[in-house]
Design an enzyme around this catalytic site. Structure first.
Site, short mmCIF file in Angstrom:
data_model
loop_
_atom_site.label_atom_id
_atom_site.label_comp_id
_atom_site.label_asym_id
_atom_site.label_seq_id
_atom_site.Cartn_x
_atom_site.Cartn_y
_atom_site.Cartn_z
N SER A 147 0.88 -1.18 0.00
CA SER A 147 0.00 0.00 0.00
C SER A 147 0.91 1.22 0.00
O SER A 147 2.08 1.11 0.41
CB SER A 147 -0.84 0.00 1.27
N TYR A 160 -2.54 -0.84 10.40
CA TYR A 160 -2.37 -1.02 8.94
C TYR A 160 -1.02 -0.43 8.49
O TYR A 160 -0.26 -1.08 7.77
CB TYR A 160 -3.54 -0.35 8.22
P1 NAD Z 1 -10.64 -7.12 -1.12
O1 NAD Z 1 -11.32 -7.00 0.20
O2 NAD Z 1 -11.39 -6.99 -2.37
O3 NAD Z 1 -9.83 -8.50 -1.17
C1 NAD Z 1 -9.13 -9.01 -0.07
C2 NAD Z 1 -8.86 -10.47 -0.29
O4 NAD Z 1 -8.07 -10.93 0.82
C3 NAD Z 1 -10.12 -11.34 -0.33
O5 NAD Z 1 -9.95 -12.37 -1.29
C4 NAD Z 1 -10.17 -11.96 1.07
O6 NAD Z 1 -10.83 -13.22 1.09
C5 NAD Z 1 -8.69 -12.10 1.37
N1 NAD Z 1 -8.39 -12.18 2.80
C6 NAD Z 1 -8.72 -11.30 3.77
N2 NAD Z 1 -8.32 -11.75 4.96
C7 NAD Z 1 -7.72 -12.95 4.75
C8 NAD Z 1 -7.10 -13.93 5.57
N3 NAD Z 1 -7.00 -13.77 6.90
N4 NAD Z 1 -6.62 -15.04 4.98
C9 NAD Z 1 -6.71 -15.21 3.64
N5 NAD Z 1 -7.27 -14.34 2.82
C10 NAD Z 1 -7.77 -13.22 3.36
O7 NAD Z 1 -9.47 -6.03 -1.02
P2 NAD Z 1 -8.39 -5.50 -2.10
O8 NAD Z 1 -8.57 -4.05 -2.21
O9 NAD Z 1 -8.39 -6.32 -3.33
O10 NAD Z 1 -7.05 -5.74 -1.26
C11 NAD Z 1 -6.00 -6.58 -1.68
C12 NAD Z 1 -4.69 -6.08 -1.08
O11 NAD Z 1 -4.43 -4.77 -1.58
C13 NAD Z 1 -4.71 -5.94 0.44
O12 NAD Z 1 -3.48 -6.39 0.97
C14 NAD Z 1 -4.86 -4.45 0.67
O13 NAD Z 1 -4.30 -4.02 1.89
C15 NAD Z 1 -4.08 -3.92 -0.52
N6 NAD Z 1 -4.43 -2.54 -0.88
C16 NAD Z 1 -5.67 -2.23 -1.36
C17 NAD Z 1 -5.94 -0.91 -1.68
C18 NAD Z 1 -7.26 -0.48 -2.23
O14 NAD Z 1 -7.51 0.75 -2.30
N7 NAD Z 1 -8.15 -1.38 -2.65
C19 NAD Z 1 -4.97 0.08 -1.49
C20 NAD Z 1 -3.74 -0.29 -0.99
C21 NAD Z 1 -3.47 -1.60 -0.69
#
Ligand code: NAD
Length: 259
Positions: A147, A160
Site C-alpha cells: 500500500s 495497517y
Molecule cells: P478485497 O477485500 O477486495 O480482497 C481481499 C482479499 O483478501 C479477499 O480475497 C479476502 O478473502 C482475502 N483475505 C482477507 N483476509 C484474509 C485472511 N486472513 N486469509 C486469507 N485471505 C484473506 O481487497 P483488495 O482491495 O483487493 O485488497 C488486496 C490487497 O491490496 C490488500 O493487501 C490491501 O491491503 C491492498 N491494498 C488495497 C488498496 C485499495 O484501495 N483497494 C490500497 C492499498 C493496498
C-alpha cells in the site's frame, strides 16, 4: 498472451478485488493459477470458472493466511496438485481500524498485523521451502501487494501502516537473501483502488467525490491497473528488478503535506 506460459502462480486473496484481477491476468497470460480465499467460497469458484476459460489449470483453496497451520496445509495440498510454484503473490489483506492507538485493543492490533504481516511471512517461508525442494530459485518471484501506507502515514491507522511498512523491510530483506540466486522480491503499493475493501467510500457518492478531488488523477484506480504491474514483476522482463516498490496511485502519494 503467453508471457507466463507454463508457470504456476499462487495468489492469496484472489476471490476479490486486486487479487482477482491479478489471478485473471496471469491466467490470460498462460499461468496455472492457485486461487485462495478466506470466506465466500462462491466468489472463489466464480474466479476459477473465469480462469478455466483460458485453458490453464486452476483450483481454489480456502485459507486463513494468519494461521500458520492453515498455510502449511495449503502449500502441502498445492504441492500434491501442482508441483513446483514459480510465482507467489502475497495479496490477501484487511483494512485498518480507524481507531487511534490510545484506544486500540490488542485484538484489533493483532487482527491486522496477523493477516497483513504474519500472513506474507508464513506464505513466503512455505514458498521458499518449495524453492529449496525443487531447486528452482532463478526466475522465481515473490510479489507483495502492500500500500502507499508502506511509506505514507495517516492517523487512526497505526495497525495497517505498521503492517505495510513492515512489509517493506521484510520484502527487501528477502530480496537480499535471494539475490545471489536471482530470485526477485518486489512490492506493489496501490493508492485508492476501486475494490470491496473501500466499499464505505465507493458506496457513498459524497465520500467518493471527496476522494476523487484529492487524487491528482481525479479517480480511484481499477484493479487491472495494479494487475498489469504485477504481470511485469512476474515476467522475465523484470529479471534485474528486485527489492523495489512500484507505486500505483495516480500521483496520490507524492502530494505535498498541504494537499
Ligand atoms: P478485497 O477485500 O477486495 O480482497 C481481499 C482479499 O483478501 C479477499 O480475497 C479476502 O478473502 C482475502 N483475505 C482477507 N483476509 C484474509 C485472511 N486472513 N486469509 C486469507 N485471505 C484473506 O481487497 P483488495 O482491495 O483487493 O485488497 C488486496 C490487497 O491490496 C490488500 O493487501 C490491501 O491491503 C491492498 N491494498 C488495497 C488498496 C485499495 O484501495 N483497494 C490500497 C492499498 C493496498
Amino acid at each position: 498472451m503467453d508471457t507466463l506460459k507454463g508457470k504456476n502462480a499462487l495468489v492469496t486473496g484472489s476471490s476479490s478485488g486486486i487479487g482477482k484481477a491479478i489471478a485473471l491476468l496471469f491466467a490470460k497470460e498462460g499461468a496455472n493459477v492457485i486461487v485462495t480465499y478466506h470466506s465466500g467460497k462462491e466468489r472463489a469458484d466464480e474466479v476459477v470458472k473465469e480462469i478455466s476459460q483460458y485453458g490453464v489449470k486452476t483450483k481454489a483453496y480456502g485459507v486463513d493466511v494468519a494461521a500458520e497451520a492453515d498455510v502449511k496445509k495449503l502449500f502441502a495440498m498445492v504441492d500434491e496438485e501442482f508441483g513446483d510454484l514459480n510465482i507467489l503473490v502475497n495479496n490477501a489483506g484487511i483494512n485498518g481500524s480507524g481507531i487511534p492507538v490510545e484506544d486500540m485493543s490488542t485484538e484489533i492490533w493483532d487482527r491486522v498485523i496477523k493477516t497483513n504481516l504474519y500472513g506474507p511471512f508464513f506464505c513466503s517461508r512455505e514458498y521458499l521451502q518449495y524453492k529449496k525442494k525443487y531447486k528452482t530459485y532463478k526466475g522465481s518471484r515473490i510479489i507483495n501487494v502492500t500500500s502507499i501506507h508502506e511509506y505514507v502515514n495517516v492517523p487512526g491507522n497505526a495497525n495497517y501502516n505498521a503492517s505495510k511498512s513492515g512489509m517493506r523491510n521484510f520484502a527487501y530483506t528477502m530480496a537480499l537473501e535471494l539475490a545471489s540466486r536471482e530470485m526477485t522480491v518486489n512490492n506493489i503499493a496501490p493508492g485508492m483502488i476501486l475494490t470491496p475493501i473501500n466499499e464505505k467510500v465507493i458506496d457513498d457518492p459524497k465520500k467518493l467525490q471527496a476522494a476523487d478531488d484529492i487524487i491528482p488523477f481525479h479517480r480511484g484506480g481499477d484493479p487491472m491497473e495494479v494487475a498489469q504491474v504485477a504481470l511485469f514483476l512476474a515476467s522475465d522482463a523484470s529479471s534485474y528488478v528486485s527489492g523495489s516498490t512500484y507505486t500505483v496511485d495516480g500521483c496520490l502519494s507524492i502530494l505535498g503535506p498541504n494537499a
